[in-house]
Design an enzyme around this catalytic site. Structure first.
Site, PDB file in Angstrom:
ATOM      1  CG  HIS A 103      -2.205   1.082   0.896  1.00  0.00           C
ATOM      2  ND1 HIS A 103      -2.957   1.280   1.949  1.00  0.00           N
ATOM      3  CD2 HIS A 103      -2.126   2.140   0.348  1.00  0.00           C
ATOM      4  CE1 HIS A 103      -3.688   1.901   1.351  1.00  0.00           C
ATOM      5  NE2 HIS A 103      -3.260   3.409   1.547  1.00  0.00           N
ATOM      6  CG  HIS A 131      -7.759   3.266  -0.332  1.00  0.00           C
ATOM      7  ND1 HIS A 131      -6.964   3.567  -1.147  1.00  0.00           N
ATOM      8  CD2 HIS A 131      -6.931   4.185  -0.072  1.00  0.00           C
ATOM      9  CE1 HIS A 131      -5.652   3.883  -0.907  1.00  0.00           C
ATOM     10  NE2 HIS A 131      -5.266   3.582  -0.211  1.00  0.00           N
ATOM     11  CD  GLU A 171      -7.662   6.864   4.900  1.00  0.00           C
ATOM     12  OE1 GLU A 171      -7.831   6.401   3.495  1.00  0.00           O
ATOM     13  OE2 GLU A 171      -6.429   7.561   5.113  1.00  0.00           O
ATOM     14  CG  ASP A 231      -1.032   5.515   2.635  1.00  0.00           C
ATOM     15  OD1 ASP A 231      -1.934   5.178   1.533  1.00  0.00           O
ATOM     16  OD2 ASP A 231      -2.642   6.456   3.809  1.00  0.00           O
TER      17      ASP A 231
HETATM   18  N1  HPA Z   1      -6.187   7.398   1.016  1.00  0.00           N
HETATM   19  C1  HPA Z   1      -7.036   7.789   0.427  1.00  0.00           C
HETATM   20  N2  HPA Z   1      -7.111   8.434  -0.406  1.00  0.00           N
HETATM   21  C2  HPA Z   1      -5.211   8.268  -0.870  1.00  0.00           C
HETATM   22  C3  HPA Z   1      -4.643   7.900   0.337  1.00  0.00           C
HETATM   23  C4  HPA Z   1      -5.623   7.292   1.527  1.00  0.00           C
HETATM   24  O1  HPA Z   1      -5.082   7.210   2.850  1.00  0.00           O
HETATM   25  N3  HPA Z   1      -3.073   8.366   0.336  1.00  0.00           N
HETATM   26  C5  HPA Z   1      -3.258   8.813  -1.331  1.00  0.00           C
HETATM   27  N4  HPA Z   1      -4.519   8.850  -1.332  1.00  0.00           N
HETATM   28 ZN    ZN Z   2      -3.573   5.077   0.579  1.00  0.00          ZN
END
Ligand code: HPA
Ligand code: ZN
Length: 344
Positions: A16, A196, A199, A277
């Protein structure tokens, strides 16, 4: 943060990682200068001072601004090369790299330019450091379905370079279901699929990513823990989660690292990997993320080795490469811990 010798040399995969999120302030300012792009900051310390985020959107606003310096094939090559040079000394053996083509085509940079630069970077990573890689194209979920579908059509012309598709950017209000047809088309074309989810978005988004997008991994997935039925399904299906502790802390997904749910995730039987990330923005690459979980949660070396094992198991690599890396890991763990690494 000082990283232990065990973590430093532990063979691992990164699953990731947004390549645009590896743009370090020094390189960003150098590229801005050679491309005559205006930025709201003039020095590295001003850049670092600006990297304070209350939530995902705060970060994304700065992130898209910063990547606006990237204009030429060389810019994308320099970016990717710098990332491989950094992870080579962190014992990363395999990297799965996200990129956001719409964030570049939307400001007039050709898809081909982005791909050509990244491709040269991936080749460099393998030839210089022996690191294998996969490239995963993410759709920006704050844009509409038609834009994603058009991007997918363009990607079909780069089928040999792009291994999979993902979904990123602002999560709230942009559920996976918005892209169900795009992902159906991507799967039919043979792309691996990830997204994703969970989150900032609710557990329902994780469920949609699994049921409607049929993802092979969930990126982040933290909020899945709020739904025990969903956790049971993720355990049953062994769908891996790509967890990013320092990102979670910087974006307020967790109040502090001591309260990071990683141990609960492991105890629940979820397949967990640790990743970085957007390391240039969040204060650490993959090893600093491993170290943070050891320092703040007391995750021991044996458990970290299990997480590294998960990273190879969850990666999109061919069987021979996987066997080679698992054998290297087993030997490392036997040498350093005296026992084989167990799946965690
Ligand atoms: N989340 C969503 N979009 C993103 C992220 C993330 O952590 N990092 C880069 N684009
Ligand atoms: Zn990400």
């Amino acid at each position: 943060m000082s990283v232990s010798a065990f973590i430093q040399s532990l063979p691992k995969a990164e699953l990731h990682l947004h390549i645009e999120g590896t743009l370090e302030p020094e390189l960003m300012l150098a590229i801005a200068s050679r491309n005559a792009v205006e930025l709201p900051f003039g020095t590295v310390s001003q850049v670092r001072q600006a990297y304070q985020f209350g939530n995902l959107q705060d970060f994304l606003d700065i992130y898209y601004r910063c990547m606006s310096v990237l204009l030429t094939e060389k810019d994308f090559f320099d970016l990717t090369r710098a990332y491989f040079d950094r992870i080579a000394v962190q014992s990363v053996r395999h990297a799965e790299i996200f990129f956001d083509p719409q964030a570049h085509t939307g400001r007039g940079v050709a898809f081909n330019t982005v791909c050509a630069g990244i491709r040269r970077g991936l080749d460099y990573g393998f030839e210089r450091h022996g690191i294998t890689s996969r490239l995963i194209m993410c759709f920006l979920r704050h844009l509409d379905e038609a834009d994603a579908m058009a991007t997918l059509e363009t990607a079909l012309r780069h089928r040999s370079l792009i291994y999979g598709v993902g979904l990123d950017s602002g999560e709230l209000g942009n559920p996976p279901s918005k892209f169900a047809r795009v992902f159906t088309r991507a799967r039919a074309a043979g792309f691996a699929v990830v997204a994703h989810a969970g989150e900032e978005g609710p557990p329902e988004y994780v469920r949609e990513a699994v049921d409607m997008l049929r993802v092979q991994r969930i990126d982040h997935g933290n909020r899945a823990l709020e739904d025990s039925g969903l956790v049971a399904e993720l355990v049953e299906s062994q769908i891996p989660l790509t967890v990013c502790p320092l990102s979670n802390q910087k974006l307020g997904v967790v109040a502090c690292l001591e309260r990071h749910p990683l141990r609960n995730m492991l105890d629940a039987g979820l397949v967990i990997t640790i990743n970085s990330d957007d390391p240039a923005f969040f204060g650490g690459y993959i090893n600093e993320n491993y170290q943070a979980m050891q320092d703040r949660l007391g995750i021991d070396d044996h458990a970290l080795a299990g997480i590294a094992r998960n990273s190879f198991d969850a990666a999109f690599m061919d069987a021979q490469r996987r066997e080679e890396l698992l054998a290297e890991l087993d030997e490392y763990v036997a040498d350093h811990l005296g026992t084989p690494s167990a799946a965690t």
